[in-house]
Design a protein around this motif. Sequence first.
Motif, mmCIF file in Angstrom:
data_model
loop_
_atom_site.group_PDB
_atom_site.id
_atom_site.type_symbol
_atom_site.label_atom_id
_atom_site.label_comp_id
_atom_site.label_asym_id
_atom_site.label_seq_id
_atom_site.Cartn_x
_atom_site.Cartn_y
_atom_site.Cartn_z
ATOM 1 N N GLU A 168 1.075 -1.610 0.433
ATOM 2 C CA GLU A 168 0.406 0.061 0.278
ATOM 3 C C GLU A 168 1.091 1.111 -0.137
ATOM 4 O O GLU A 168 1.683 1.461 0.880
ATOM 5 C CB GLU A 168 -0.450 -0.264 1.276
ATOM 6 N N VAL A 169 0.295 2.273 -0.734
ATOM 7 C CA VAL A 169 0.818 3.752 -0.925
ATOM 8 C C VAL A 169 1.328 4.321 -0.062
ATOM 9 O O VAL A 169 -0.324 4.587 0.628
ATOM 10 C CB VAL A 169 1.383 4.142 -2.739
ATOM 11 N N GLN A 170 1.783 4.183 0.652
ATOM 12 C CA GLN A 170 2.045 6.095 2.226
ATOM 13 C C GLN A 170 3.091 7.039 1.873
ATOM 14 O O GLN A 170 4.039 6.610 1.667
ATOM 15 C CB GLN A 170 1.654 5.263 3.103
ATOM 16 N N LEU A 171 2.093 7.880 2.064
ATOM 17 C CA LEU A 171 2.902 9.017 1.797
ATOM 18 C C LEU A 171 2.541 10.314 3.309
ATOM 19 O O LEU A 171 1.427 10.642 3.664
ATOM 20 C CB LEU A 171 2.826 9.873 0.326
ATOM 21 N N VAL A 172 3.908 10.466 4.448
ATOM 22 C CA VAL A 172 3.204 11.235 5.644
ATOM 23 C C VAL A 172 3.645 12.484 5.564
ATOM 24 O O VAL A 172 5.373 12.313 5.422
ATOM 25 C CB VAL A 172 3.394 10.356 6.466
ATOM 26 N N GLU A 173 3.602 12.986 5.595
ATOM 27 C CA GLU A 173 4.060 14.462 5.429
ATOM 28 C C GLU A 173 4.060 15.159 6.749
ATOM 29 O O GLU A 173 3.551 14.547 7.994
ATOM 30 C CB GLU A 173 2.997 15.924 4.422
ATOM 31 N N SER A 174 5.020 16.037 7.387
ATOM 32 C CA SER A 174 5.806 16.404 8.264
ATOM 33 C C SER A 174 5.867 18.076 8.064
ATOM 34 O O SER A 174 7.384 17.832 7.309
ATOM 35 C CB SER A 174 6.159 15.631 9.383
ATOM 36 N N TYR A 179 -0.840 10.308 -5.984
ATOM 37 C CA TYR A 179 -1.114 9.598 -5.017
ATOM 38 C C TYR A 179 -0.597 10.900 -4.101
ATOM 39 O O TYR A 179 0.541 11.196 -4.326
ATOM 40 C CB TYR A 179 -0.104 8.291 -4.623
ATOM 41 N N TRP A 180 -1.720 11.087 -3.093
ATOM 42 C CA TRP A 180 -1.120 12.359 -2.337
ATOM 43 C C TRP A 180 -1.157 12.037 -0.613
ATOM 44 O O TRP A 180 -1.758 11.235 -0.387
ATOM 45 C CB TRP A 180 -2.248 13.193 -2.448
ATOM 46 N N GLY A 181 -0.264 12.878 0.559
ATOM 47 C CA GLY A 181 0.005 12.732 1.496
ATOM 48 C C GLY A 181 -1.565 13.034 1.655
ATOM 49 O O GLY A 181 -2.527 13.761 1.396
ATOM 50 N N GLN A 182 -1.520 12.587 3.336
ATOM 51 C CA GLN A 182 -2.584 13.622 4.148
ATOM 52 C C GLN A 182 -2.785 15.175 4.032
ATOM 53 O O GLN A 182 -3.467 16.047 4.382
ATOM 54 C CB GLN A 182 -3.257 13.609 5.569
ATOM 55 N N GLY A 183 -1.324 15.682 4.054
ATOM 56 C CA GLY A 183 -0.778 16.703 4.524
ATOM 57 C C GLY A 183 -0.450 17.663 5.171
ATOM 58 O O GLY A 183 -1.298 16.593 6.763
ATOM 59 N N THR A 184 0.224 18.656 5.066
ATOM 60 C CA THR A 184 0.416 19.573 6.450
ATOM 61 C C THR A 184 -0.346 20.662 6.184
ATOM 62 O O THR A 184 0.745 21.016 5.000
ATOM 63 C CB THR A 184 1.910 19.017 6.657
ATOM 64 N N GLU A 185 0.009 20.909 7.103
ATOM 65 C CA GLU A 185 -0.699 22.482 7.381
ATOM 66 C C GLU A 185 0.987 23.893 7.865
ATOM 67 O O GLU A 185 1.297 23.732 8.840
ATOM 68 C CB GLU A 185 -2.053 23.073 8.219
#
Length: 127
Positions: A1-7, A116-122
């Motif tokens: 599963e592709v996962q992209l996690v921003e921080s 695929y995009w991650g969930q984003g970081t604000e």
Amino acid sequence: EVQLVESGGGLVQPGGSLRLSCAASGFAFRAHAMAWVRQAPGQGPEWVSAISTNGGGTAYAFSVKGRFTISRDNAENMLYLEMNSLQPEDTAVYYCAKDGQSGRIELSQKLPEYTYWGQGTEVTVSS
């Protein structure tokens, strides 16, 4: 599963700096160009920057050129965005995105090609 996690997002004053990170997993990271995309409040998504598979090629939106630097570490499956001289108009949710085509030579600015995009970081730039 592709996962992209921003921080790395947060509140910063105008003129300040932030470094965003994206941890990638579930695919052959080194085989795909990567990008950063942002979405400001009430607006559509905007392509910000892209980087080639080996990091040797980069591209930037005119609005961030000279202020932002994209980079990657293929050994660690990490993507980065160094943001300097931040302005209020940089306020947005920033997303890490994976090119749907492996081995693309010419970097794309077309959002649909980043599948695929991650969930984003604000990121909020305000005094």
